[in-house]
Design a protein around this motif. Structure first.
Motif, PDB file in Angstrom:
ATOM      1  N   VAL A 131     -21.215  -2.487  28.941  1.00 44.86           N
ATOM      2  CA  VAL A 131     -20.549  -2.545  27.655  1.00 44.86           C
ATOM      3  C   VAL A 131     -21.406  -3.209  26.579  1.00 44.86           C
ATOM      4  N   SER A 132     -22.496  -3.814  26.965  1.00 38.53           N
ATOM      5  CA  SER A 132     -23.288  -4.588  26.005  1.00 38.53           C
ATOM      6  C   SER A 132     -23.846  -3.745  24.860  1.00 38.53           C
ATOM      7  N   LEU A 133     -24.002  -2.445  25.052  1.00 44.60           N
ATOM      8  CA  LEU A 133     -24.541  -1.578  24.002  1.00 44.60           C
ATOM      9  C   LEU A 133     -23.455  -0.881  23.177  1.00 44.60           C
ATOM     10  N   SER A 134     -22.191  -1.100  23.509  1.00 45.48           N
ATOM     11  CA  SER A 134     -21.079  -0.448  22.809  1.00 45.48           C
ATOM     12  C   SER A 134     -20.972  -0.937  21.369  1.00 45.48           C
ATOM     13  N   TYR A 135     -20.599  -0.027  20.473  1.00 46.53           N
ATOM     14  CA  TYR A 135     -20.354  -0.409  19.088  1.00 46.53           C
ATOM     15  C   TYR A 135     -19.443   0.606  18.415  1.00 46.53           C
ATOM     16  N   ALA A 136     -18.878   0.195  17.265  1.00 46.35           N
ATOM     17  CA  ALA A 136     -17.971   1.042  16.479  1.00 46.35           C
ATOM     18  C   ALA A 136     -18.676   1.469  15.198  1.00 46.35           C
ATOM     19  N   PHE A 137     -18.370   2.683  14.750  1.00 40.40           N
ATOM     20  CA  PHE A 137     -18.916   3.165  13.476  1.00 40.40           C
ATOM     21  C   PHE A 137     -17.981   4.204  12.889  1.00 40.40           C
ATOM     22  N   PRO A 138     -17.952   4.452  11.606  1.00 42.60           N
ATOM     23  CA  PRO A 138     -18.651   3.699  10.569  1.00 42.60           C
ATOM     24  C   PRO A 138     -17.928   2.401  10.252  1.00 42.60           C
ATOM     25  N   VAL A 139     -18.692   1.412   9.888  1.00 39.55           N
ATOM     26  CA  VAL A 139     -18.151   0.124   9.466  1.00 39.55           C
ATOM     27  C   VAL A 139     -18.840  -0.235   8.168  1.00 39.55           C
ATOM     28  N   PRO A 140     -18.108  -0.341   7.066  1.00 43.04           N
ATOM     29  CA  PRO A 140     -16.657  -0.195   6.974  1.00 43.04           C
ATOM     30  C   PRO A 140     -16.222   1.269   7.019  1.00 43.04           C
ATOM     31  N   PHE A 141     -15.003   1.484   7.486  1.00 43.82           N
ATOM     32  CA  PHE A 141     -14.383   2.808   7.441  1.00 43.82           C
ATOM     33  C   PHE A 141     -13.692   2.908   6.094  1.00 43.82           C
ATOM     34  N   ARG A 142     -14.226   3.767   5.223  1.00 37.71           N
ATOM     35  CA  ARG A 142     -13.695   3.918   3.868  1.00 37.71           C
ATOM     36  C   ARG A 142     -13.672   5.403   3.537  1.00 37.71           C
ATOM     37  N   PRO A 143     -12.665   6.141   4.052  1.00 38.39           N
ATOM     38  CA  PRO A 143     -12.644   7.600   3.917  1.00 38.39           C
ATOM     39  C   PRO A 143     -12.587   8.104   2.484  1.00 38.39           C
ATOM     40  N   SER A 144     -12.181   7.260   1.547  1.00 34.47           N
ATOM     41  CA  SER A 144     -12.150   7.685   0.142  1.00 34.47           C
ATOM     42  C   SER A 144     -13.413   7.249  -0.594  1.00 34.47           C
ATOM     43  N   GLY A 145     -14.431   6.832   0.150  1.00 34.28           N
ATOM     44  CA  GLY A 145     -15.661   6.331  -0.452  1.00 34.28           C
ATOM     45  C   GLY A 145     -16.575   7.386  -1.021  1.00 34.28           C
ATOM     46  N   GLY A 146     -16.287   8.668  -0.759  1.00 30.49           N
ATOM     47  CA  GLY A 146     -17.069   9.738  -1.352  1.00 30.49           C
ATOM     48  C   GLY A 146     -18.293  10.160  -0.561  1.00 30.49           C
ATOM     49  N   ASP A 147     -18.607   9.468   0.525  1.00 26.34           N
ATOM     50  CA  ASP A 147     -19.765   9.809   1.349  1.00 26.34           C
ATOM     51  C   ASP A 147     -19.347   9.770   2.817  1.00 26.34           C
ATOM     52  N   PRO A 148     -18.783  10.876   3.339  1.00 28.68           N
ATOM     53  CA  PRO A 148     -18.281  10.883   4.718  1.00 28.68           C
ATOM     54  C   PRO A 148     -19.334  10.514   5.762  1.00 28.68           C
ATOM     55  N   ALA A 149     -20.585  10.843   5.523  1.00 24.90           N
ATOM     56  CA  ALA A 149     -21.635  10.503   6.485  1.00 24.90           C
ATOM     57  C   ALA A 149     -21.816   8.984   6.592  1.00 24.90           C
ATOM     58  N   ARG A 150     -21.570   8.293   5.497  1.00 28.01           N
ATOM     59  CA  ARG A 150     -21.760   6.838   5.487  1.00 28.01           C
ATOM     60  C   ARG A 150     -20.477   6.077   5.778  1.00 28.01           C
ATOM     61  N   TYR A 151     -19.357   6.511   5.184  1.00 23.83           N
ATOM     62  CA  TYR A 151     -18.106   5.757   5.264  1.00 23.83           C
ATOM     63  C   TYR A 151     -17.041   6.371   6.155  1.00 23.83           C
ATOM     64  N   GLY A 152     -17.264   7.581   6.670  1.00 25.23           N
ATOM     65  CA  GLY A 152     -16.296   8.207   7.548  1.00 25.23           C
ATOM     66  C   GLY A 152     -15.296   9.085   6.818  1.00 25.23           C
ATOM     67  N   ALA A 153     -14.505   9.795   7.614  1.00 26.45           N
ATOM     68  CA  ALA A 153     -13.469  10.696   7.101  1.00 26.45           C
ATOM     69  C   ALA A 153     -12.248  10.576   8.005  1.00 26.45           C
ATOM     70  N   TRP A 154     -11.076  10.824   7.445  1.00 22.01           N
ATOM     71  CA  TRP A 154      -9.837  10.745   8.234  1.00 22.01           C
ATOM     72  C   TRP A 154      -9.910  11.642   9.458  1.00 22.01           C
ATOM     73  N   ALA A 155     -10.509  12.807   9.335  1.00 24.26           N
ATOM     74  CA  ALA A 155     -10.576  13.744  10.466  1.00 24.26           C
ATOM     75  C   ALA A 155     -11.400  13.191  11.628  1.00 24.26           C
ATOM     76  N   ASP A 156     -12.355  12.318  11.331  1.00 26.68           N
ATOM     77  CA  ASP A 156     -13.224  11.760  12.377  1.00 26.68           C
ATOM     78  C   ASP A 156     -12.764  10.399  12.866  1.00 26.68           C
TER      79      ASP A 156
END
Length: 95
Positions: free
Chosen positions: A1-26
């Motif tokens: 588990v030592s290599l586990s991580y969460a992304f994107p952080v921050p999750f900001r689906p209305s940020g305008g850049d889904p590749a960077r901030y994520g999307a609701w669908a993902d």
């Protein structure tokens, strides 16, 4: 588990850049997970928000709580466990 991580952080689906901030669908994804285990997401005050079994890698969290409601904006703590191994981290949701 030592290599586990969460992304994107921050999750900001209305940020305008889904590749960077994520999307609701993902949602928020957890990667480098063990072959079996659990992911638990908690509020900053320690209340359990959601528990997921590790079934995929990456594993998707739809940013909803145990009763299928979208969580509030804020900081959350995640924990990945497998046997006696454990790793935790922080993530942020900005709606």
């Amino acid at each position: 588990v030592s290599l586990s991580y969460a992304f994107p952080v921050p999750f900001r689906p209305s940020g305008g850049d889904p590749a960077r901030y994520g999307a609701w669908a993902d949602g928020i994804r957890f990667t480098n997970l063990p072959s079996s285990g659990k992911i638990k997401i908690y509020t900053i005050s320690g209340e359990l928000v959601r528990e997921l079994e590790v079934v995929d890698n990456p594993q998707r969290w739809d940013v909803k709580n145990q009763v299928n409601e979208v969580v509030a904006s804020g900081v959350y703590i995640w924990e990945v466990t497998s046997g006696q191994n454990r790793k935790s981290g922080k993530l942020m949701v900005v709606k």
